[in-house]
Design a protein around this motif. Structure first.
Motif, mmCIF file in Angstrom:
data_model
loop_
_atom_site.group_PDB
_atom_site.id
_atom_site.type_symbol
_atom_site.label_atom_id
_atom_site.label_comp_id
_atom_site.label_asym_id
_atom_site.label_seq_id
_atom_site.Cartn_x
_atom_site.Cartn_y
_atom_site.Cartn_z
ATOM 1 N N ARG A 200 0.843 -1.210 0.000
ATOM 2 C CA ARG A 200 0.000 0.000 0.000
ATOM 3 C C ARG A 200 0.873 1.254 0.000
ATOM 4 O O ARG A 200 0.571 2.216 -0.695
ATOM 5 C CB ARG A 200 -0.939 0.005 1.199
ATOM 6 C CG ARG A 200 -2.126 -0.896 0.993
ATOM 7 C CD ARG A 200 -3.230 -0.673 1.978
ATOM 8 N NE ARG A 200 -4.308 -1.604 1.691
ATOM 9 C CZ ARG A 200 -4.997 -2.258 2.600
ATOM 10 N NH1 ARG A 200 -4.759 -2.071 3.883
ATOM 11 N NH2 ARG A 200 -5.956 -3.089 2.246
ATOM 12 N N LYS A 201 1.920 1.222 0.786
ATOM 13 C CA LYS A 201 2.854 2.357 0.846
ATOM 14 C C LYS A 201 3.457 2.628 -0.531
ATOM 15 O O LYS A 201 3.771 3.768 -0.868
ATOM 16 C CB LYS A 201 3.952 2.052 1.859
ATOM 17 C CG LYS A 201 4.942 3.152 2.074
ATOM 18 C CD LYS A 201 5.967 2.763 3.119
ATOM 19 C CE LYS A 201 7.058 3.810 3.217
ATOM 20 N NZ LYS A 201 8.097 3.405 4.163
ATOM 21 N N ASN A 202 3.610 1.574 -1.329
ATOM 22 C CA ASN A 202 4.190 1.696 -2.660
ATOM 23 C C ASN A 202 3.138 1.830 -3.767
ATOM 24 O O ASN A 202 3.461 1.683 -4.951
ATOM 25 C CB ASN A 202 5.113 0.504 -2.938
ATOM 26 C CG ASN A 202 6.390 0.609 -2.136
ATOM 27 O OD1 ASN A 202 7.175 1.523 -2.332
ATOM 28 N ND2 ASN A 202 6.585 -0.309 -1.211
ATOM 29 N N GLY A 203 1.889 2.074 -3.389
ATOM 30 C CA GLY A 203 0.843 2.372 -4.357
ATOM 31 C C GLY A 203 0.191 1.192 -5.037
ATOM 32 O O GLY A 203 -0.472 1.350 -6.070
ATOM 33 N N VAL A 204 0.323 0.011 -4.472
ATOM 34 C CA VAL A 204 -0.262 -1.201 -5.056
ATOM 35 C C VAL A 204 -1.664 -1.412 -4.485
ATOM 36 O O VAL A 204 -1.882 -1.248 -3.287
ATOM 37 C CB VAL A 204 0.628 -2.434 -4.775
ATOM 38 C CG1 VAL A 204 -0.020 -3.712 -5.281
ATOM 39 C CG2 VAL A 204 2.012 -2.242 -5.377
ATOM 40 N N GLU A 205 -2.609 -1.800 -5.344
ATOM 41 C CA GLU A 205 -3.948 -2.171 -4.889
ATOM 42 C C GLU A 205 -3.850 -3.581 -4.320
ATOM 43 O O GLU A 205 -3.736 -4.555 -5.065
ATOM 44 C CB GLU A 205 -4.949 -2.144 -6.042
ATOM 45 C CG GLU A 205 -6.354 -2.528 -5.623
ATOM 46 C CD GLU A 205 -7.348 -2.596 -6.783
ATOM 47 O OE1 GLU A 205 -8.472 -3.051 -6.539
ATOM 48 O OE2 GLU A 205 -6.993 -2.224 -7.917
ATOM 49 N N VAL A 206 -3.883 -3.689 -3.003
ATOM 50 C CA VAL A 206 -3.604 -4.969 -2.361
ATOM 51 C C VAL A 206 -4.712 -5.329 -1.375
ATOM 52 O O VAL A 206 -5.294 -4.466 -0.728
ATOM 53 C CB VAL A 206 -2.220 -4.956 -1.663
ATOM 54 C CG1 VAL A 206 -2.147 -3.914 -0.584
ATOM 55 C CG2 VAL A 206 -1.835 -6.328 -1.138
ATOM 56 N N TYR A 207 -4.974 -6.633 -1.282
ATOM 57 C CA TYR A 207 -5.971 -7.184 -0.373
ATOM 58 C C TYR A 207 -5.302 -8.259 0.468
ATOM 59 O O TYR A 207 -4.446 -8.999 -0.025
ATOM 60 C CB TYR A 207 -7.136 -7.800 -1.166
ATOM 61 C CG TYR A 207 -7.837 -6.795 -2.031
ATOM 62 C CD1 TYR A 207 -8.968 -6.130 -1.594
ATOM 63 C CD2 TYR A 207 -7.345 -6.493 -3.303
ATOM 64 C CE1 TYR A 207 -9.612 -5.196 -2.393
ATOM 65 C CE2 TYR A 207 -7.973 -5.558 -4.108
ATOM 66 C CZ TYR A 207 -9.105 -4.915 -3.643
ATOM 67 O OH TYR A 207 -9.729 -3.985 -4.435
ATOM 68 N N ASP A 208 -5.723 -8.360 1.709
ATOM 69 C CA ASP A 208 -5.133 -9.319 2.639
ATOM 70 C C ASP A 208 -5.934 -10.620 2.626
ATOM 71 O O ASP A 208 -7.042 -10.685 3.148
ATOM 72 C CB ASP A 208 -5.122 -8.713 4.043
ATOM 73 C CG ASP A 208 -4.274 -9.500 5.025
ATOM 74 O OD1 ASP A 208 -3.928 -10.659 4.735
ATOM 75 O OD2 ASP A 208 -3.953 -8.946 6.088
ATOM 76 N N GLY A 209 -5.350 -11.651 2.014
ATOM 77 C CA GLY A 209 -5.985 -12.970 2.000
ATOM 78 C C GLY A 209 -5.690 -13.754 3.261
ATOM 79 O O GLY A 209 -6.161 -14.863 3.441
ATOM 80 N N THR A 210 -4.895 -13.205 4.123
ATOM 81 C CA THR A 210 -4.422 -13.738 5.397
ATOM 82 C C THR A 210 -3.596 -15.011 5.247
ATOM 83 O O THR A 210 -2.395 -14.942 5.238
ATOM 84 C CB THR A 210 -5.531 -13.910 6.456
ATOM 85 O OG1 THR A 210 -6.520 -14.804 6.018
ATOM 86 C CG2 THR A 210 -6.142 -12.584 6.833
ATOM 87 N N THR A 211 -4.241 -16.167 5.127
ATOM 88 C CA THR A 211 -3.496 -17.433 5.165
ATOM 89 C C THR A 211 -3.700 -18.262 3.895
ATOM 90 O O THR A 211 -4.682 -18.076 3.172
ATOM 91 C CB THR A 211 -3.956 -18.298 6.356
ATOM 92 O OG1 THR A 211 -5.327 -18.672 6.149
ATOM 93 C CG2 THR A 211 -3.792 -17.570 7.676
ATOM 94 N N LEU A 212 -2.774 -19.179 3.683
ATOM 95 C CA LEU A 212 -2.898 -20.133 2.577
ATOM 96 C C LEU A 212 -4.219 -20.887 2.685
ATOM 97 O O LEU A 212 -4.949 -21.040 1.707
ATOM 98 C CB LEU A 212 -1.715 -21.107 2.593
ATOM 99 C CG LEU A 212 -1.806 -22.318 1.663
ATOM 100 C CD1 LEU A 212 -1.933 -21.895 0.210
ATOM 101 C CD2 LEU A 212 -0.604 -23.229 1.869
ATOM 102 N N LYS A 213 -4.521 -21.340 3.875
ATOM 103 C CA LYS A 213 -5.757 -22.095 4.109
ATOM 104 C C LYS A 213 -6.981 -21.277 3.698
ATOM 105 O O LYS A 213 -7.896 -21.787 3.051
ATOM 106 C CB LYS A 213 -5.831 -22.486 5.589
ATOM 107 C CG LYS A 213 -7.023 -23.329 5.955
ATOM 108 C CD LYS A 213 -6.969 -23.706 7.421
ATOM 109 C CE LYS A 213 -8.173 -24.516 7.831
ATOM 110 N NZ LYS A 213 -8.136 -24.877 9.251
ATOM 111 N N ASN A 214 -6.989 -20.006 4.051
ATOM 112 C CA ASN A 214 -8.104 -19.122 3.724
ATOM 113 C C ASN A 214 -8.242 -18.929 2.214
ATOM 114 O O ASN A 214 -9.334 -19.055 1.658
ATOM 115 C CB ASN A 214 -7.923 -17.767 4.422
ATOM 116 C CG ASN A 214 -9.114 -16.869 4.277
ATOM 117 O OD1 ASN A 214 -10.226 -17.254 4.579
ATOM 118 N ND2 ASN A 214 -8.879 -15.659 3.799
ATOM 119 N N VAL A 215 -7.144 -18.631 1.542
ATOM 120 C CA VAL A 215 -7.184 -18.391 0.100
ATOM 121 C C VAL A 215 -7.617 -19.663 -0.638
ATOM 122 O O VAL A 215 -8.447 -19.606 -1.551
ATOM 123 C CB VAL A 215 -5.832 -17.860 -0.411
ATOM 124 C CG1 VAL A 215 -5.793 -17.816 -1.939
ATOM 125 C CG2 VAL A 215 -5.564 -16.467 0.157
#
Length: 118
Positions: free
Chosen positions: A95-110
């Motif tokens: 985010r600090k570098n201007g990327v549109e990012v989402y937190d998927g948290t864990t491998l299991k979750n994704v």
């Protein structure tokens, strides 16, 4: 007594709003993970990535995420790791570098979200 009533009312309203925000975020991450234009990034170390990862994920270890963030500019990115700690840090950096990012948290979750689509 009036103050207590106002405080309790405000706390209740805040809690309802937070539940709504959390539900929106949950629905949003499901939509994002399953979108065709998402880049899914596993921020764990390469050895862990080789053992198992999410479908179509690329490996950019957390230690490299800042230097490689230009690769992700203009893309919709979901990051994840084992417990969510490294993913949280990656979100901050990206985010600090201007990327549109989402937190998927864990491998299991994704992986679970990806399986919802099937």
């Amino acid at each position: 007594m009036k103050f207590l009533y106002l405080f309790c009312s405000a706390a209740f309203l805040f809690s309802c709003q937070m539940k709504s925000v959390i539900a929106d975020q949950k629905n949003n991450i499901i939509e994002v993970v399953n979108s065709s234009d998402v880049t899914i990034v596993d921020v764990r170390i390469p050895e862990q990535f080789k053992e198992a990862s999410a479908k179509n994920a690329v490996n950019i270890p957390l230690a490299e995420i800042a230097d490689r963030s230009p690769e992700l500019l203009g893309k919709k990115v979901v990051v994840f790791c084992n417990k969510g700690i490294q993913a949280d840090e990656a979100v901050k950096v990206l985010r600090k570098n201007g990327v549109e990012v989402y937190d998927g948290t864990t491998l299991k979750n994704v992986k679970a979200i990806q399986n919802l689509k099937n």
